[in-house]
Motif scaffolding. Structure first.
Motif, PDB file in Angstrom:
ATOM      1  N   ILE A 168       0.779  -1.367   0.043  1.00 44.10           N
ATOM      2  CA  ILE A 168      -0.057  -0.039  -0.043  1.00 44.10           C
ATOM      3  C   ILE A 168       0.815   1.368   0.056  1.00 44.10           C
ATOM      4  CG2 ILE A 168      -1.888   1.169   1.408  1.00 44.10           C
ATOM      5  CD1 ILE A 168      -2.606  -1.571   2.386  1.00 44.10           C
ATOM      6  N   PHE A 169       2.101   1.170   0.333  1.00 48.53           N
ATOM      7  CA  PHE A 169       3.012   1.984   0.322  1.00 48.53           C
ATOM      8  C   PHE A 169       3.496   2.303  -1.168  1.00 48.53           C
ATOM      9  CE2 PHE A 169       3.596   0.912   4.914  1.00 48.53           C
ATOM     10  CZ  PHE A 169       3.357   2.017   5.176  1.00 48.53           C
ATOM     11  N   LEU A 170       3.244   1.516  -1.801  1.00 47.33           N
ATOM     12  CA  LEU A 170       3.908   1.592  -3.247  1.00 47.33           C
ATOM     13  C   LEU A 170       3.111   2.793  -4.059  1.00 47.33           C
ATOM     14  CD1 LEU A 170       5.840   0.238  -5.225  1.00 47.33           C
ATOM     15  CD2 LEU A 170       4.014  -1.216  -6.057  1.00 47.33           C
ATOM     16  N   LEU A 171       4.041   3.426  -4.666  1.00 46.48           N
ATOM     17  CA  LEU A 171       3.237   4.781  -5.407  1.00 46.48           C
ATOM     18  C   LEU A 171       2.512   3.957  -6.565  1.00 46.48           C
ATOM     19  CD1 LEU A 171       6.328   6.966  -5.602  1.00 46.48           C
ATOM     20  CD2 LEU A 171       4.103   7.751  -4.667  1.00 46.48           C
ATOM     21  N   ALA A 172       1.769   4.666  -7.278  1.00 40.63           N
ATOM     22  CA  ALA A 172       0.700   4.116  -8.357  1.00 40.63           C
ATOM     23  C   ALA A 172       1.669   4.642  -9.640  1.00 40.63           C
ATOM     24  CB  ALA A 172      -0.510   4.903  -8.264  1.00 40.63           C
ATOM     25  N   ASP A 173       1.166   3.779 -10.703  1.00 42.81           N
ATOM     26  CA  ASP A 173       1.841   4.123 -12.084  1.00 42.81           C
ATOM     27  C   ASP A 173       1.856   5.749 -12.574  1.00 42.81           C
ATOM     28  OD1 ASP A 173       2.393   1.327 -11.687  1.00 42.81           O
ATOM     29  OD2 ASP A 173       1.024   0.874 -13.414  1.00 42.81           O
ATOM     30  N   TYR A 174       2.851   6.081 -12.787  1.00 46.66           N
ATOM     31  CA  TYR A 174       2.972   7.515 -13.130  1.00 46.66           C
ATOM     32  C   TYR A 174       3.296   7.820 -14.481  1.00 46.66           C
ATOM     33  CZ  TYR A 174       3.225  12.334 -12.823  1.00 46.66           C
ATOM     34  OH  TYR A 174       3.115  13.857 -13.198  1.00 46.66           O
ATOM     35  N   ASP A 175       2.651   8.268 -15.452  1.00 52.41           N
ATOM     36  CA  ASP A 175       3.078   8.572 -16.948  1.00 52.41           C
ATOM     37  C   ASP A 175       3.513  10.060 -17.078  1.00 52.41           C
ATOM     38  OD1 ASP A 175       3.600   9.064 -19.434  1.00 52.41           O
ATOM     39  OD2 ASP A 175       2.174   7.450 -20.113  1.00 52.41           O
ATOM     40  N   SER A 176       4.666  10.369 -17.125  1.00 53.22           N
ATOM     41  CA  SER A 176       5.013  11.754 -16.926  1.00 53.22           C
ATOM     42  C   SER A 176       4.560  12.319 -18.145  1.00 53.22           C
ATOM     43  CB  SER A 176       6.623  11.901 -17.171  1.00 53.22           C
ATOM     44  OG  SER A 176       7.346  11.205 -17.927  1.00 53.22           O
ATOM     45  N   SER A 407      15.896   7.399  -0.078  1.00 54.50           N
ATOM     46  CA  SER A 407      16.898   6.431  -0.321  1.00 54.50           C
ATOM     47  C   SER A 407      16.502   4.912   0.122  1.00 54.50           C
ATOM     48  CB  SER A 407      18.267   6.793   0.520  1.00 54.50           C
ATOM     49  OG  SER A 407      18.716   7.859  -0.264  1.00 54.50           O
ATOM     50  N   GLY A 408      15.990   5.039   1.368  1.00 52.02           N
ATOM     51  CA  GLY A 408      15.285   3.804   1.886  1.00 52.02           C
ATOM     52  C   GLY A 408      14.012   3.287   0.995  1.00 52.02           C
ATOM     53  N   TYR A 409      13.304   4.100   0.719  1.00 51.46           N
ATOM     54  CA  TYR A 409      12.317   3.914   0.075  1.00 51.46           C
ATOM     55  C   TYR A 409      12.357   3.183  -1.465  1.00 51.46           C
ATOM     56  CZ  TYR A 409       7.478   4.183  -2.229  1.00 51.46           C
ATOM     57  OH  TYR A 409       6.377   3.836  -2.901  1.00 51.46           O
ATOM     58  N   LEU A 410      13.520   3.943  -2.162  1.00 60.11           N
ATOM     59  CA  LEU A 410      13.749   3.446  -3.158  1.00 60.11           C
ATOM     60  C   LEU A 410      14.529   2.106  -3.174  1.00 60.11           C
ATOM     61  CD1 LEU A 410      14.264   4.175  -6.465  1.00 60.11           C
ATOM     62  CD2 LEU A 410      16.331   5.562  -5.836  1.00 60.11           C
ATOM     63  N   GLU A 411      15.319   1.850  -2.186  1.00 56.95           N
ATOM     64  CA  GLU A 411      15.875   0.601  -1.951  1.00 56.95           C
ATOM     65  C   GLU A 411      15.064  -0.680  -1.787  1.00 56.95           C
ATOM     66  OE1 GLU A 411      18.868  -2.063  -1.951  1.00 56.95           O
ATOM     67  OE2 GLU A 411      19.107  -0.161  -2.588  1.00 56.95           O
ATOM     68  N   ARG A 412      13.855  -0.238  -0.883  1.00 59.15           N
ATOM     69  CA  ARG A 412      12.978  -1.232  -0.568  1.00 59.15           C
ATOM     70  C   ARG A 412      12.115  -1.659  -2.206  1.00 59.15           C
ATOM     71  NH1 ARG A 412      10.352  -4.836  -0.472  1.00 59.15           N
ATOM     72  NH2 ARG A 412       8.885  -5.713   1.032  1.00 59.15           N
ATOM     73  N   PHE A 413      11.678  -0.663  -2.695  1.00 61.55           N
ATOM     74  CA  PHE A 413      10.692  -0.735  -3.690  1.00 61.55           C
ATOM     75  C   PHE A 413      11.293  -0.713  -5.222  1.00 61.55           C
ATOM     76  CE2 PHE A 413       7.995   0.590  -0.295  1.00 61.55           C
ATOM     77  CZ  PHE A 413       7.180  -0.374  -0.068  1.00 61.55           C
ATOM     78  N   ASN A 415      12.391  -2.599  -7.222  1.00 60.49           N
ATOM     79  CA  ASN A 415      11.965  -3.661  -8.433  1.00 60.49           C
ATOM     80  C   ASN A 415      10.328  -3.638  -8.668  1.00 60.49           C
ATOM     81  OD1 ASN A 415      14.618  -4.703  -8.443  1.00 60.49           O
ATOM     82  ND2 ASN A 415      14.304  -6.023  -6.912  1.00 60.49           N
ATOM     83  N   ARG A 416       9.918  -2.798  -7.948  1.00 59.26           N
ATOM     84  CA  ARG A 416       8.401  -2.853  -7.958  1.00 59.26           C
ATOM     85  C   ARG A 416       7.827  -1.664  -8.608  1.00 59.26           C
ATOM     86  NH1 ARG A 416       6.080  -5.486  -2.557  1.00 59.26           N
ATOM     87  NH2 ARG A 416       7.035  -7.520  -2.959  1.00 59.26           N
ATOM     88  N   LEU A 417       8.673  -0.471  -8.355  1.00 55.99           N
ATOM     89  CA  LEU A 417       8.264   0.875  -8.921  1.00 55.99           C
ATOM     90  C   LEU A 417       8.414   0.841 -10.534  1.00 55.99           C
ATOM     91  CD1 LEU A 417      10.326   3.056  -6.404  1.00 55.99           C
ATOM     92  CD2 LEU A 417       7.642   2.998  -6.775  1.00 55.99           C
ATOM     93  N   THR A 418       7.589   1.625 -10.943  1.00 57.11           N
ATOM     94  CA  THR A 418       7.766   1.915 -12.370  1.00 57.11           C
ATOM     95  C   THR A 418       8.778   2.746 -12.775  1.00 57.11           C
ATOM     96  OG1 THR A 418       6.282   4.003 -12.352  1.00 57.11           O
ATOM     97  CG2 THR A 418       5.191   1.736 -12.818  1.00 57.11           C
ATOM     98  N   TYR A 424      11.767   9.728 -11.319  1.00 64.29           N
ATOM     99  CA  TYR A 424      11.391  10.964 -10.460  1.00 64.29           C
ATOM    100  C   TYR A 424      12.214  10.950  -9.028  1.00 64.29           C
ATOM    101  CZ  TYR A 424       8.445  13.357 -13.804  1.00 64.29           C
ATOM    102  OH  TYR A 424       7.892  13.918 -14.919  1.00 64.29           O
ATOM    103  N   ILE A 425      12.086   9.842  -8.482  1.00 63.40           N
ATOM    104  CA  ILE A 425      12.736   9.623  -7.254  1.00 63.40           C
ATOM    105  C   ILE A 425      14.122   9.825  -7.307  1.00 63.40           C
ATOM    106  CG2 ILE A 425      13.331   8.046  -5.249  1.00 63.40           C
ATOM    107  CD1 ILE A 425      10.500   6.748  -5.617  1.00 63.40           C
ATOM    108  N   GLN A 426      14.745   9.558  -8.199  1.00 67.13           N
ATOM    109  CA  GLN A 426      16.325   9.987  -8.438  1.00 67.13           C
ATOM    110  C   GLN A 426      16.650  11.236  -8.672  1.00 67.13           C
ATOM    111  OE1 GLN A 426      17.016   6.992 -11.753  1.00 67.13           O
ATOM    112  NE2 GLN A 426      17.360   5.306 -10.133  1.00 67.13           N
ATOM    113  N   THR A 427      15.560  11.909  -9.378  1.00 63.74           N
ATOM    114  CA  THR A 427      15.901  13.389  -9.504  1.00 63.74           C
ATOM    115  C   THR A 427      15.759  14.131  -8.435  1.00 63.74           C
ATOM    116  OG1 THR A 427      14.727  12.839 -11.933  1.00 63.74           O
ATOM    117  CG2 THR A 427      14.863  15.353 -10.938  1.00 63.74           C
TER     118      THR A 427
END
Length: 935
Positions: A168-176, A407-413, A415-418, A424-427
């Motif tokens: 549920i913490f996973l961000l929904a798909d985002y099309d820029s 950083s912790g969020y990106l590391e955890r998800f 493989n599941r983030l689009t 955008y998180i890296q940006t």
């Protein structure tokens, strides 16, 4: 343009006025009425104590009543009717009967009559009491944004119980490209819609009043005063009124109120609206971070109680904030949400500045300004309030916390983030690290003392005087830059901030990442001693895990303003003191273009009224707030005071009792010889002035210095033999208590003929609580002493940039010079000298507005009288110092003071003689008036 005092077809009588108005009041009301009929922006001045609030109520609501009953056909109505006619001329049938055309008007009128009748039946014999005098705090997060974020935030407890719930913490798909949210977004939107409808309490079912009056002021006490004056008129019975306040002022949940900070109260309130229990991190007694359970707010459990609150509010006389709190406690339901239900059907909405000026907050409250009337009382603060509302700050500590969370969020998800979310998180991480590098420009070989780090502050109360959210102190190597130059210095030209802004708004990343970070960081109790310095700082400050991310988001959004609209102030981190302590820096966006946001109000409203005691110079006000409004749509009215000339004695006192010239510049005011001369003046004045004396000093620090020196020299004892002594407290919550003690001391001294004391002295601070919104009427303010000229600090970089901005406005060049765009803050005085004529006038206007506000606390009605002493040689029109500024300070005084000003050119004996004759005459006049009244 000057406004006519009368106009054909406009009534010169206002029957709702509770007594026969004075000519000044009648002209004021007629001017306001005419302005509403014509539309546009009206600037109306009426000195404090002339019944300005009551005159505004009777003129504006008379117009609104006439409008509801169709008695007027204003120019604006004519334009609107032509637009409607052109839109529907092919749809309306010429043979349609009149009763069909007038059905809606009659239906609305019938509903209004029923509401009025019901209110009159349920009206209590005595209206609720009002005991208020607190400032509204700034709300950092808007209601709608926070509600959406919180409703999508998952409880930490649920996430801990099931590993699958981490999804549920996973961000929904985002099309820029098309910025559409896929999959879970629709479900999220449905949840938000459901929650929003729960918050709306079926308000959409109500018949919304088409034309409303929005009355705005800066302080809690000023809004309560408006309600009190409204109760004196018949409009209290015939019109629906609702007062709006912040959560901090309306919350009745004691557990939430204990949080103290307005931002934390806002966040906790929204967390408690979730249907399930959640957990919040707290610091326990054993210095460990533990989870504490948060349940749904007990004040929101029964919707029936909310409906009952709404009904009682509609049926009662107008209620102020304190009345709403009492009603909420009686019904055990939330007055914050309960009062919002009434907005759609209200004729008059009373609210603080920020709630209406901030677009997102306005939208979240459901405030619609289209074709309505907006009144800003005490409008001398308006420009600075807008600038402060749209300025924001993020600290290095907050940036480091967000880096850990992201950083912790990106590391955890990861493989599941689009791909779009990962990008955008890296940006964001790249941008945050650039911010941190820019703040942490520390030279390790440069170790400064605290005195070396901090600029000297000329007037310590500068932040209060200007309305800035600042501590008023800046490191010497602070920098102020344009937005473009700041972004260029970060070397992030490849980042599209507009797309990033859109992503932050639409993806709900702030709450997704913050909620996950809270779960990961505090799932296990952590001793404070083993925490990183970043988390330790945040825990010590009591900040929530989402507050840092919100601060970052606000700053990123601010950077998308036009380059000319604001500046970026960088306060770098530095080492200080013998302990080599690291002082964390910050970056702040300073909004300069107030007109950009005020135009949103002007463009939507039918008419906007700016009212105040002194709004001069009106040219500067217009240039900074509504420069694009045509001349014919700007209406200006100004009137004098209702008191006769013999009721005021304004004196300029350039020298003290021993003949020493009063020089209260920053360089000289702390000299013992100057402080002692001031003490001698007050001792002599205390001997001749009856009842209360109010002394205004430039800062709390200076007041403390004066008090201590007088105590050591015996001057304070000499004053206390004749007057009780009181001092304004730094804590605003204690102001009411001190004022009551001051008033009681004066009354006891007056009633007791055998008393050795003849009243009291109250020391107040310019720009603090007692200089605005407090009435020192009658015996509470028989003499007002203004010590010095409270100029703001010329070393304040925000002030200097505003001065340059105003200079550029005059030249129509909205950019800062190359000389100052990328350099450290200059010496304050030299920078001030380089400013142009308009900037220097603005600098002086800030000072004299504060003077006018302070001395305007006295003389509150036509039978009142007071002496006003301006103690400084610079007030003397013959002073050479004045020529170094744009114009003399006395030229900026309110007209009712300036026109009767007396410079004392002889010895101090002349001051004593003037005061003695003045009070003798007015005492005899008061006795004669009392005798005539008795007959």
């Amino acid at each position: 343009m000057a406004m006519d005092n009368a106009s054909e077809g406009v009534p010169l009588e206002f029957p709702a006025f509770p007594f026969k108005p004075y000519p000044i009041q009648l002209h004021f009301m007629t001017a306001v009425y005419n302005a509403l009929q014509k539309g546009g922006v009206a600037v109306v001045e009426s000195p404090t104590g002339t019944g300005k609030t009551l005159s505004l109520i009777c003129s504006v609501l008379q117009w609104l009543q006439d409008h509801h009953h169709g008695k007027i056909n204003s120019e604006v109505d004519h334009i609107l009717s032509n637009k409607l006619k052109s839109l529907h001329e092919n749809e309306a049938s010429p043979d349609e009967p009149d009763w069909m055309l007038n059905f809606n008007d009659k239906n609305e009128e019938e509903k209004r009559k029923k509401r009025t009748a019901k209110k009159q039946q349920s009206k209590p014999a005595n209206g609720p009491k009002r005991v208020v005098n607190t400032l509204f705090g700034k709300v950092d997060e808007t209601e709608k944004e926070l509600l959406k974020k919180q409703t999508e935030t998952v409880s930490v407890a649920d996430s801990i119980n099931s590993s699958d719930d981490e999804l549920i913490f996973l961000l929904a798909d985002y099309d820029s490209d098309d910025s559409c949210m896929k999959g879970a977004t629709k479900r999220n939107q449905n949840r938000v819609s459901t929650s929003s409808s729960e918050e709306d309490f079926d308000a959409e079912k109500e018949d919304e009043a088409m034309v409303k009056v929005f009355f705005c002021s800066r302080t809690h006490s000023q809004l309560s005063q408006f309600i009190g004056e409204l109760k004196r008129t018949v409009f209290a019975e015939s019109m629906q009124v609702v007062s709006l306040g912040s959560r901090k002022t309306l919350c009745i949940n004691e557990d939430v109120l204990k949080l103290g900070n307005a931002t934390r109260i806002n966040e906790r309130c929204l967390e408690m609206q979730k249907s399930k229990s959640s957990h919040k991190v707290a610091v326990s007694a054993d210095r460990r971070l533990r989870k504490s359970k948060i349940t749904r707010c007990p004040m929101m459990r029964k919707q029936s109680s909310q409906q009952q609150f709404k009904q009682e509010l509609l049926d009662s006389v107008p209620l102020d904030i304190e009345d709403l709190v009492r009603l909420g406690k009686k019904l055990t339901t939330c007055p914050y949400y309960g009062s919002r239900q009434v907005i759609p059907v209200a004729d008059i909405v009373v609210l603080p500045y920020q709630s209406l000026l901030h677009l997102a907050t306005r939208d979240s409250l459901g405030v619609k300004l289209k074709d309505c009337i907006v009144i800003f009382d005490e409008a001398h603060n308006l420009v600075d309030t807008i600038a402060d509302t749209y300025s924001c700050r993020v600290s290095a500590v907050q940036l480091r916390q967000v880096t850990l969370q992201l950083s912790g969020y990106l590391e955890r998800f990861k493989n599941r983030l689009t791909a779009g979310n990962r990008r955008y998180i890296q940006t964001l991480l790249v941008l945050i690290n650039a911010f941190i590098r820019r703040i942490d420009c520390i030279h390790e070989d440069k170790k400064l003392s605290l005195q070396e780090i901090l600029n000297p502050v000329v007037e310590e109360e500068t932040p209060k005087l200007l309305g800035y959210a600042s501590n008023g102190r800046y490191p010497r190597d602070a920098e102020i830059m344009t937005i473009n130059d700041f972004l260029f210095s970060l070397q992030i030209d490849n980042i599209n901030l507009f797309k990033l802004r859109r992503y932050i708004r639409e993806s709900n990343i702030v709450n997704k990442v913050s909620s996950y970070g809270e779960k990961q960081s505090f799932q296990v109790s952590v001793p404070l001693e083993s925490m990183s310095s970043t988390l330790k700082s945040i825990a010590a400050q009591g900040g929530s895990t989402s507050a840092s991310f919100h601060a970052l988001a606000d700053f990123v959004l601010a950077l998308t303003n036009q380059d000319a609209d604001g500046r970026v102030l960088i306060t770098p981190s530095c080492y200080a003191g013998v302990s080599n302590e690291l002082l964390e820096g910050n970056i702040k966006f300073v909004m300069l273009n107030a007109a950009k946001h005020f135009s949103e109000v002007v463009d939507q409203a039918r008419a906007v009224v700016l009212a105040g005691g002194t709004l001069q110079p009106i040219g500067e006000l217009r240039e900074r707030l509504f420069p694009d409004v045509p001349e014919e749509h700007v209406h200006i009215f100004s009137c004098g005071h209702i008191v006769p000339p013999e009721s005021i004695l304004p004196l300029i006192i350039p020298r003290g009792p021993t003949g020493k010239a009063f020089d209260f510049t920053f360089q000289s005011r702390s000299l013992p010889v100057m402080v002692e001369e001031l003490g001698r003046l007050l001792v002599n004045v205390s001997l001749v002035v009856p009842e209360g004396i109010v002394v205004f000093l430039p800062s709390f620090e200076y007041e403390n210095l004066v008090h201590n020196l007088w105590m050591s020299t015996g001057i304070l004892d000499s004053i206390s033999r004749k007057k009780h002594i009181f001092r304004e407290p730094r804590d605003a919550s204690s102001v009411e208590m001190i004022l009551q003690e001051y008033k009681d001391a004066i009354m006891l001294s007056t009633c007791n003929q055998n008393s050795d004391k003849s009243g009291a002295v109250l020391f107040c601070i310019v720009g603090a609580k007692m200089s605005e919104g407090i009435n020192f009427s009658d015996g509470m303010g028989r003499c007002v002493i203004m010590v010095g000229l409270p100029y703001p600090s010329p070393s304040d970089p925000e002030l200097l940039e505003r001065m340059r901005y105003i200079d550029n406005l005059a030249r129509k060049e909205i950019s800062i010079s190359q000389e100052n765009s990328n350099c450290s803050i200059d010496s304050g005085i030299s920078a001030l000298k380089r400013c142009g004529q308009r900037g220097k006038e603005y600098y002086e206007n800030l000072c004299m507005k504060a003077v006018n506000q302070s001395i305007g606390r006295a003389i509150r009605h036509i039978q009142d009288y007071a002496a006003i002493l301006l103690v400084d040689a610079r007030y003397d029109p013959g002073s050479l110092d004045i020529r170094t500024l744009a114009s003399g300070p006395t030229s900026k005084l309110a007209g009712w003071i300036r026109n009767h000003l007396i410079p004392v050119r002889g010895g101090f004996g002349e001051v004593h003689k003037q005061l003695r004759q003045f009070f003798k005459y007015n005492k005899e006049r008061a006795i004669n008036q009392s005798l005539r009244g008795a007959v």
